[in-house]
Write a protein that holds these residues in place. Sequence first.
Motif, PDB file in Angstrom:
ATOM      1  N   ASN A 185       0.861  -1.184   0.000  1.00 43.79           N
ATOM      2  CA  ASN A 185       0.000   0.000   0.000  1.00 43.79           C
ATOM      3  C   ASN A 185       0.894   1.230   0.000  1.00 43.79           C
ATOM      4  N   CYS A 186       1.015   1.867  -1.153  1.00 45.69           N
ATOM      5  CA  CYS A 186       1.953   2.995  -1.286  1.00 45.69           C
ATOM      6  C   CYS A 186       1.560   4.157  -0.388  1.00 45.69           C
ATOM      7  N   GLY A 187       0.271   4.272  -0.079  1.00 50.74           N
ATOM      8  CA  GLY A 187      -0.174   5.369   0.768  1.00 50.74           C
ATOM      9  C   GLY A 187       0.261   5.231   2.210  1.00 50.74           C
ATOM     10  N   SER A 188       0.609   4.009   2.613  1.00 56.91           N
ATOM     11  CA  SER A 188       1.014   3.792   4.011  1.00 56.91           C
ATOM     12  C   SER A 188       2.531   3.759   4.177  1.00 56.91           C
ATOM     13  N   GLU A 191       7.438   8.418   3.784  1.00 62.64           N
ATOM     14  CA  GLU A 191       8.337   8.888   2.727  1.00 62.64           C
ATOM     15  C   GLU A 191       9.795   8.673   3.079  1.00 62.64           C
ATOM     16  N   SER A 192      10.127   8.818   4.365  1.00 59.20           N
ATOM     17  CA  SER A 192      11.525   8.673   4.777  1.00 59.20           C
ATOM     18  C   SER A 192      12.005   7.226   4.711  1.00 59.20           C
ATOM     19  N   LEU A 193      11.059   6.259   4.739  1.00 52.79           N
ATOM     20  CA  LEU A 193      11.436   4.841   4.743  1.00 52.79           C
ATOM     21  C   LEU A 193      11.027   4.118   3.466  1.00 52.79           C
ATOM     22  N   ALA A 194      10.358   4.826   2.548  1.00 50.59           N
ATOM     23  CA  ALA A 194       9.812   4.174   1.360  1.00 50.59           C
ATOM     24  C   ALA A 194      10.900   3.506   0.533  1.00 50.59           C
ATOM     25  N   GLU A 195      12.021   4.199   0.329  1.00 51.47           N
ATOM     26  CA  GLU A 195      13.095   3.639  -0.486  1.00 51.47           C
ATOM     27  C   GLU A 195      13.650   2.372   0.140  1.00 51.47           C
ATOM     28  N   SER A 196      13.877   2.394   1.441  1.00 55.58           N
ATOM     29  CA  SER A 196      14.414   1.228   2.126  1.00 55.58           C
ATOM     30  C   SER A 196      13.433   0.064   2.106  1.00 55.58           C
ATOM     31  N   ALA A 236      10.320  11.184  -5.249  1.00 57.29           N
ATOM     32  CA  ALA A 236      11.721  10.755  -5.301  1.00 57.29           C
ATOM     33  C   ALA A 236      11.817   9.250  -5.532  1.00 57.29           C
ATOM     34  N   VAL A 237      10.884   8.509  -4.960  1.00 56.95           N
ATOM     35  CA  VAL A 237      10.892   7.050  -5.124  1.00 56.95           C
ATOM     36  C   VAL A 237      10.410   6.678  -6.524  1.00 56.95           C
ATOM     37  N   GLN A 238       9.505   7.476  -7.089  1.00 56.56           N
ATOM     38  CA  GLN A 238       9.049   7.221  -8.461  1.00 56.56           C
ATOM     39  C   GLN A 238      10.224   7.174  -9.433  1.00 56.56           C
ATOM     40  N   VAL A 239      11.178   8.109  -9.244  1.00 51.86           N
ATOM     41  CA  VAL A 239      12.348   8.160 -10.126  1.00 51.86           C
ATOM     42  C   VAL A 239      13.141   6.865 -10.030  1.00 51.86           C
ATOM     43  N   LYS A 240      13.380   6.394  -8.818  1.00 53.69           N
ATOM     44  CA  LYS A 240      14.195   5.187  -8.626  1.00 53.69           C
ATOM     45  C   LYS A 240      13.436   3.933  -9.046  1.00 53.69           C
ATOM     46  N   PHE A 241      12.131   3.952  -8.847  1.00 50.93           N
ATOM     47  CA  PHE A 241      11.352   2.787  -9.262  1.00 50.93           C
ATOM     48  C   PHE A 241      11.304   2.698 -10.787  1.00 50.93           C
ATOM     49  N   LEU A 242      11.301   3.861 -11.444  1.00 52.86           N
ATOM     50  CA  LEU A 242      11.350   3.876 -12.899  1.00 52.86           C
ATOM     51  C   LEU A 242      12.588   3.149 -13.404  1.00 52.86           C
ATOM     52  N   ARG A 243      13.711   3.363 -12.753  1.00 57.18           N
ATOM     53  CA  ARG A 243      14.951   2.695 -13.156  1.00 57.18           C
ATOM     54  C   ARG A 243      14.860   1.178 -12.919  1.00 57.18           C
ATOM     55  N   VAL A 244      14.221   0.788 -11.839  1.00 54.91           N
ATOM     56  CA  VAL A 244      14.030  -0.640 -11.575  1.00 54.91           C
ATOM     57  C   VAL A 244      13.255  -1.280 -12.730  1.00 54.91           C
ATOM     58  N   LEU A 245      12.205  -0.606 -13.202  1.00 54.80           N
ATOM     59  CA  LEU A 245      11.405  -1.138 -14.302  1.00 54.80           C
ATOM     60  C   LEU A 245      12.195  -1.171 -15.604  1.00 54.80           C
TER      61      LEU A 245
END
Length: 319
Positions: A185-188, A191-196, A236-245
Motif C-alpha cells: 500500500n503505497c499510501g502507508s 516517505e523517509s522509509l519508502a526507499e528502504s 523521489a521514489v518514483q524516479v528510482k522505481f522507474l529505473r528498476v522497471l
Amino acid sequence: MLYVAFCGDFPSAGGLAIDVEQAAPLLIGRGERLALRLGESGEESRLTLPDRRASERHALVERQRDGYVLEDLGSTNGTFLRGTATKQVSLEDGTPVVVGRSVLLFKRGVENALLGPPQIAAPVAGVDVIETLAPALFQGLRVIAKSATSRLPLVILGETGTGKEIAARTAHRLSGRPGAFIAVNCGSLPESLAESELFGHRKGAFSGAATDHDGLVRASDQGTLFLDEIAELPTAVQVKFLRVLQEREVTPVGATRPEPVDFRLISASQQDLAALVSAGRFRADLLGRLSGPQVTLPPLRERLVDMGVLVAALLRRHA
C-alpha cells in the motif's frame, strides 16, 4: 434485461440474467430452484423462484407497444414496487420489483449483456473464481485473465472497495509465476522509509539498519509485485522505481552493486493517473512504463444485479 438480483428465501441461489425480448411473455412463479425455461412457438417462458412466498403463477411480464409491463396474477402475497403493493408495473430502467421475497431488477440498454447464471471470466483449477452478471466487470476480468501470463504491467483502476487487490491476486494465481504475491500500500509507506522498504538496505546503511533487508521488490522476485494506490508513491521514489522497471535490477540502500530482479508489476489506483501527470503529481515517464493492459472495475453501487451473486459467494465461504 430482467435480473433476479436476490432470492430472499433461498439466498444461496445466486442470480440470473434474462433477455426479456427473447423470453416474453414470461410467467414468474414458485419452483424448486432458480431456473428459466424458454417457451416455444409463442408459448410462455417460465421463470421459477425458490421462494415460498411466491405463488405458482405469481406474475407475468409482457411486451406492450411502449415497452414491458409486469402484472400480478392475483398472487397470495402480492407484488411490490419500492415497498408498495401493485397490480401492474411499467418496467423502466432500474425498476426493482419484489415478488414474494425475491428482488427482480429491470435494466434497459445493457451492452454486452450476459445471459443465464453468473459468468466466470477464468475458471482454472485451484484459482478462486470471480462470478458476475455485470458485463463491465466480466469484460474487465476477462482482460485480466487473458493477460495473466504476460510480463506487461497491468493497471487496475477503481474506487475503494471494488476489489482491485482481489483481481490482482487472481491475475497472480493465473500467471503460474512461482514467486510470491507481494502487496504494497503505497499510501502507508512513510516517505523517509519508502526507499528502504521497497528496495532494501544493507547493514549500517543508516541509523537503525542493524541487519541486511532485501526489500519488497526483491521479495517479489519470480512473482508479482502489487503496488496499491501507486499515485501515492513519493516523487523521489518514483524516479528510482522507474529505473528498476527499465533495468530489471534493484540497488539496496547502502549497496554498490545492483541485483537482478524479475517480477510482474500490477498497480492500482482510485485516481486518474493521466490527470495527475497533467497536474505534475505523477511522473509521465513512469506512467509510460506502466502502459499495458488497463482495467477499470465498476463500483458496487453499479452492480446491484450482483447482489445475490455476492451473498451466495459469502455463504459458500462462511456459512
